[in-house]
Every structure is written in C-alpha cells, then in structure tokens.
Design an enzyme around this catalytic site. Structure first.
Site, PDB file in Angstrom:
ATOM      1  N   CYS A 172       1.004  -1.759  -0.316  1.00 42.17           N
ATOM      2  CA  CYS A 172      -0.331  -0.042   0.374  1.00 42.17           C
ATOM      3  C   CYS A 172       0.392   1.131  -0.179  1.00 42.17           C
ATOM      4  O   CYS A 172       0.448   2.100   0.035  1.00 42.17           O
ATOM      5  CB  CYS A 172      -0.944  -0.078   1.097  1.00 42.17           C
ATOM      6  SG  CYS A 172      -2.154  -1.355   1.216  1.00 42.17           S
ATOM      7  N   HIS A 190      -2.244   6.739   4.266  1.00 44.07           N
ATOM      8  CA  HIS A 190      -3.156   5.827   3.852  1.00 44.07           C
ATOM      9  C   HIS A 190      -4.363   4.848   4.151  1.00 44.07           C
ATOM     10  O   HIS A 190      -4.286   5.215   5.977  1.00 44.07           O
ATOM     11  CB  HIS A 190      -2.496   4.457   3.746  1.00 44.07           C
ATOM     12  CG  HIS A 190      -3.020   3.373   3.530  1.00 44.07           C
ATOM     13  ND1 HIS A 190      -3.792   3.453   2.290  1.00 44.07           N
ATOM     14  CD2 HIS A 190      -3.027   1.796   4.135  1.00 44.07           C
ATOM     15  CE1 HIS A 190      -3.752   1.501   2.248  1.00 44.07           C
ATOM     16  NE2 HIS A 190      -3.034   1.203   3.120  1.00 44.07           N
ATOM     17  N   ASN A 203     -10.040   0.284   1.579  1.00 39.08           N
ATOM     18  CA  ASN A 203      -8.524   0.333   1.252  1.00 39.08           C
ATOM     19  C   ASN A 203      -7.986  -0.197  -0.078  1.00 39.08           C
ATOM     20  O   ASN A 203      -8.416  -0.942  -0.449  1.00 39.08           O
ATOM     21  CB  ASN A 203      -7.691  -1.263   2.529  1.00 39.08           C
ATOM     22  CG  ASN A 203      -6.586  -0.690   2.160  1.00 39.08           C
ATOM     23  OD1 ASN A 203      -5.881  -0.393   1.286  1.00 39.08           O
ATOM     24  ND2 ASN A 203      -5.775  -2.052   3.139  1.00 39.08           N
TER      25      ASN A 203
HETATM   26  O1  UT7 Z   1      -3.487  -1.882   4.134  1.00 41.05           O
HETATM   27  C1  UT7 Z   1      -2.442  -3.102   3.857  1.00 41.05           C
HETATM   28  C2  UT7 Z   1      -2.127  -2.611   6.022  1.00 41.05           C
HETATM   29  N1  UT7 Z   1      -3.509  -4.383   6.309  1.00 41.05           N
HETATM   30  C3  UT7 Z   1      -3.840  -3.032   7.726  1.00 41.05           C
HETATM   31  O2  UT7 Z   1      -3.455  -2.151   8.120  1.00 41.05           O
HETATM   32  C4  UT7 Z   1      -5.642  -3.905   8.459  1.00 41.05           C
HETATM   33  C5  UT7 Z   1      -4.658  -4.596   9.850  1.00 41.05           C
HETATM   34  N2  UT7 Z   1      -5.807  -4.576  10.534  1.00 41.05           N
HETATM   35  C6  UT7 Z   1      -7.292  -4.382  10.396  1.00 41.05           C
HETATM   36  O3  UT7 Z   1      -7.716  -3.539  10.134  1.00 41.05           O
HETATM   37  C7  UT7 Z   1      -7.928  -4.968  11.544  1.00 41.05           C
HETATM   38  O4  UT7 Z   1      -6.898  -5.816  12.048  1.00 41.05           O
HETATM   39  C8  UT7 Z   1      -8.707  -5.987  10.885  1.00 41.05           C
HETATM   40  C9  UT7 Z   1      -9.889  -4.928  10.508  1.00 41.05           C
HETATM   41  C10 UT7 Z   1      -8.682  -6.386   9.470  1.00 41.05           C
HETATM   42  C11 UT7 Z   1      -9.865  -6.681  12.156  1.00 41.05           C
HETATM   43  O5  UT7 Z   1     -10.516  -5.847  12.968  1.00 41.05           O
HETATM   44  P1  UT7 Z   1      -9.891  -6.758  13.965  1.00 41.05           P
HETATM   45  O6  UT7 Z   1     -10.219  -5.696  15.609  1.00 41.05           O
HETATM   46  O7  UT7 Z   1      -8.668  -7.001  14.099  1.00 41.05           O
HETATM   47  O8  UT7 Z   1     -10.578  -7.703  14.620  1.00 41.05           O
HETATM   48  P2  UT7 Z   1     -10.122  -9.602  14.943  1.00 41.05           P
HETATM   49  O9  UT7 Z   1      -9.201 -10.270  13.826  1.00 41.05           O
HETATM   50  O10 UT7 Z   1      -9.576  -9.557  16.211  1.00 41.05           O
HETATM   51  O11 UT7 Z   1     -11.623 -10.439  14.727  1.00 41.05           O
HETATM   52  C12 UT7 Z   1     -12.656 -10.298  16.206  1.00 41.05           C
HETATM   53  C13 UT7 Z   1     -13.404 -10.955  16.187  1.00 41.05           C
HETATM   54  C14 UT7 Z   1     -13.544 -12.094  15.464  1.00 41.05           C
HETATM   55  O12 UT7 Z   1     -13.735 -13.381  16.023  1.00 41.05           O
HETATM   56  P3  UT7 Z   1     -13.552 -13.923  17.349  1.00 41.05           P
HETATM   57  O13 UT7 Z   1     -12.628 -14.998  17.514  1.00 41.05           O
HETATM   58  O14 UT7 Z   1     -13.545 -13.507  18.645  1.00 41.05           O
HETATM   59  O15 UT7 Z   1     -14.461 -14.783  18.032  1.00 41.05           O
HETATM   60  C15 UT7 Z   1     -13.672 -12.779  14.148  1.00 41.05           C
HETATM   61  O16 UT7 Z   1     -13.974 -14.029  13.794  1.00 41.05           O
HETATM   62  O17 UT7 Z   1     -14.688 -10.731  14.704  1.00 41.05           O
HETATM   63  C16 UT7 Z   1     -14.519 -11.898  13.931  1.00 41.05           C
HETATM   64  N3  UT7 Z   1     -14.713 -10.995  12.143  1.00 41.05           N
HETATM   65  C17 UT7 Z   1     -15.935 -10.655  11.578  1.00 41.05           C
HETATM   66  N4  UT7 Z   1     -16.528 -10.994  12.221  1.00 41.05           N
HETATM   67  C18 UT7 Z   1     -17.877 -10.235  11.768  1.00 41.05           C
HETATM   68  C19 UT7 Z   1     -13.850 -11.070  11.936  1.00 41.05           C
HETATM   69  N5  UT7 Z   1     -13.973 -10.607  10.504  1.00 41.05           N
HETATM   70  C20 UT7 Z   1     -14.853 -10.176  10.518  1.00 41.05           C
HETATM   71  C21 UT7 Z   1     -16.177 -10.243   9.559  1.00 41.05           C
HETATM   72  N6  UT7 Z   1     -17.280 -10.038  10.358  1.00 41.05           N
HETATM   73  N7  UT7 Z   1     -16.246  -9.012   8.300  1.00 41.05           N
END
Ligand code: UT7
Length: 345
Positions: free
Chosen positions: A116, A272, A303
């Site tokens: 990115c 970004h 993004n």
């Molecule tokens: O541009 C390149 C660089 N990339 C980034 O900067 C991305 C960096 N990361 C992020 O932005 C975040 O980590 C995400 C937006 C990808 C995810 O947010 P998070 O707060 O870190 O969520 P998580 O991965 O810790 O997931 C929390 C929960 C999980 O369930 P459990 O294990 O707590 O039961 C996931 O399975 O949310 C669940 N989950 C979802 N639920 C509904 C993950 N994706 C989804 C979804 N809808 N789309």
C-alpha cells in the site's frame, strides 16, 4: 522558512474510481458479517469494484489523464512514468502500458511493488532523480507518479476477515518544477521479516488466455492468487510504522534544511486509508486532532492499497494554501514511507 535551490512538487492530481459500488449490505449476503461489525471495526461503508471493461491499466490511464489536465501539461512533456501497483501480475510493466496509452514515445517508465506504500515509493524515486538531474545537469523535467490497484482481482470473497476491507481505484500526480510549495523530504522503509503476515499466494505462472482474471496455471493445477492477512498482528505494526515515518520525514527535512520543524508545525496528514481505527490510533499517538487527519476516503472507498493517498489528494485540492502536510503509508512487505510537502500558496 528555508528555501531549496530548486522546488519540485505537484502540478496537478487526478483519480479514477469505478462507478460500481459494493456496500456492506451486499457483503452481508456474501459472507457471515454485518454492517455494524464492518463499520465499527473498519469505518468502511462501501467500496468501488472494477466492472466490465475496467482494469488496472484503464484506471491508471484515466487518473493520469485527469492529473495532466489539471496540471496543464501534455502527455508528451512527461519523461518518467512510475506506477505503484501490486495487482499487475504480467508483462510488460504497467508503467510502459500507460506510457503507450498516453502516446508518450520517449523517456523512462517502471513499476514499483511496495504494498500500500507503493505510491510513496514512486514519488520518493521521482523526487530523488529530479533533484539529482536538476542539480548536476541543470535539467528540468516532468514525471507522472501513479498509485493503482485492483484488489478485487485477488480478494478471497469467501474470507470475511479480508474481503470486507478492499476496493479498487487509481490516483496520479504530475510532478515537476513548481513556483511555490513543493516536496520537502521523502522517506521509505521495508521490514521483510514480517512477510508472512500479509502476502499474495506465491509461485505463480501467468495464464496466456485471460490475464485480467488473474487465474494462474501451475504444473499441478490452476490457482487463483489470493490475499492472506493476519489483521490483528498487522494492526499494531501499521500504527507504529506510520507514526515513526511521520517523525522520520520531519527529522530528515530538518537535517537537510537546518530548520527545526516539529509535529506541531504539521497542519494536515493524509494517511493510507486502511482502516478508520488505524488512522485514529496514529492521530492519537501523535496527539494530532482528528480534524487534521484525512479519514473520509476509507468510509467511501475502503482500502485502495497503492491508490489510497493520491485518491485522497483530489478531495483536498485547493484546501489549506501554504500548509505543511505529510502523506504516510504502510503495507505488505512491511513497506512504509512518508512525504513532507508544502501546499502552493
Ligand atoms: O493496508 C494494508 C495493511 N492492512 C491493515 O492495516 C489491516 C490491519 N488490520 C485491521 O485493520 C484489523 O485487524 C481488521 C479490520 C482486519 C480486523 O479487525 P480486528 O478488530 O483486528 O478483528 P479480529 O481479527 O480480532 O476479529 C475479531 C472477531 C473474530 O471473532 P472471534 O475470534 O473474536 O470470535 C473474527 O472471527 O471478529 C470476527 N470477524 C468478523 N466478524 C464479522 C472477523 N472478520 C469479520 C467480519 N464480520 N467481516
């Protein structure tokens, strides 16, 4: 204010966003997710997805044409085309294809893959080269820096952790000698040790029949390269890296110029647009009020990877004359970088 012997900056910016909108409601029908989860965790409401007849080439060319129009520069005055792109998995380089589309028949052109942050890497390399040529040869020239990605081509539409995040688009800037304002410093960095947290399926062979579909034939079968990301682990490194890049680019400028700029002198930051929470965490970490940080793009476009920052420029055209601003990015590789620049007065 310090003055450089020469001033290089933006003469015009442009962008292209596909008209096809994918909302959170659409995604609710594709994977197990909800509008509430997506908005709360990312800030994204909708994103643009390429449709029939659109490609990274068509988007990059359209953004470049808009930038050239705004700059009042004709395509044949451009002697360097650099394209930051992660989704052009074929030959020749996208930059040479854009060069051809625009009817530029001389000069140089190349692609940069830096996740990115690829657009920032393009501006960094153009700026360093222009400075050197101007100072050593007295040569003034014009270049195009383009950031483009069609992440929908490589998105795993069954993976709810990633498919809600990305959108397609392109942004471009014409860079050359300017009367006022301009680029003050650039910086780039990469941390390859984090490669396994965010990557595209490796070891691929392009298909000859339909390269736009991004389907690849291997000796053992057909694979579609897909994005893999451990979002939770990427998040804190993204925040730390972007904060560090902003400080680094200010320090670099101070070393070169003898000035003593601090974060308090920065009037606006265009980060970004990965995730609203990342943008807010960077602002909070640097004690910058959120009004001084661009965050509207992620809401409407998601993004856009390499296109994210130059897309944001267009929404900021003409605002804050003379202001000191920083662009900052982070992405796969973990490649990061920043540009310190002053708006024309
Ligand atoms: O541009 C390149 C660089 N990339 C980034 O900067 C991305 C960096 N990361 C992020 O932005 C975040 O980590 C995400 C937006 C990808 C995810 O947010 P998070 O707060 O870190 O969520 P998580 O991965 O810790 O997931 C929390 C929960 C999980 O369930 P459990 O294990 O707590 O039961 C996931 O399975 O949310 C669940 N989950 C979802 N639920 C509904 C993950 N994706 C989804 C979804 N809808 N789309």
């Amino acid at each position: 204010m310090q003055s450089y012997p020469i001033q290089i900056g933006y003469l015009g910016v442009g962008r292209y966003l596909p008209p096809n909108i994918l909302t959170n409601a659409h995604l609710e029908r594709m994977v197990e997710t909800s509008d509430e989860w997506i908005v709360q965790r990312t800030g994204i409401h909708e994103r643009r997805i390429m449709g029939e007849g659109e490609s990274v080439l068509s988007m990059a060319t359209a953004a470049a044409r808009e930038a050239l129009d705004r700059a009042g520069i004709s395509a044949n005055q451009i002697t360097d085309v650099r394209v930051g792109v992660n989704t052009h998995l074929r030959w020749p380089s996208l930059a040479t294809m854009v060069q051809n589309e625009l009817g530029i028949d001389d000069g140089t052109a190349s692609d940069i893959s830096a996740g990115c942050s690829a657009y920032i890497f393009c501006v960094d390399s153009i700026y360093q080269k222009m400075m050197t040529e101007w100072l050593l040869e007295g040569k003034k020239s014009y270049a195009l820096a383009i950031g483009v990605d069609g992440l929908s081509l490589i998105t795993d539409w069954t993976d709810r952790q990633t498919c809600v995040l990305f959108g397609d688009g392109a942004g471009a800037a014409v860079i050359g000698p300017v009367e006022s304002g301009g680029i003050l410093a650039t910086t780039t960095r990469a941390q390859g040790k984090y490669g396994d947290l965010l990557y595209l399926t490796p070891y691929i062979k392009p298909s000859l029949d339909d390269p736009e579909k991004m389907t690849f034939h291997t000796r053992t079968g057909t694979i579609e390269p897909l994005i893999y990301m451990e979002g939770r682990k990427v998040f804190p490194v993204a925040v730390r890296s972007m904060m560090a890049e902003i400080k680094t680019v200010i320090e670099k400028h101070n070393r070169i110029s003898g000035e003593s700029l601090t974060l308090d002198d920065i009037e606006y930051v265009i980060p970004h647009q990965a995730n609203h929470r990342i943008v807010s965490a960077v602002a909070e970490g640097l004690k910058l009020p959120l009004e001084q940080v661009y965050s509207e793009g992620v809401v409407k476009y998601g993004n856009n990877s390499a296109a994210s920052i130059p897309i944001g420029y267009v929404e900021n055209i003409g605002k804050r004359p003379g202001a000191l601003e920083v662009d900052v990015a982070f992405g796969a590789g973990f490649a990061s970088g920043a540009i310190l620049r002053r708006n024309p007065s």
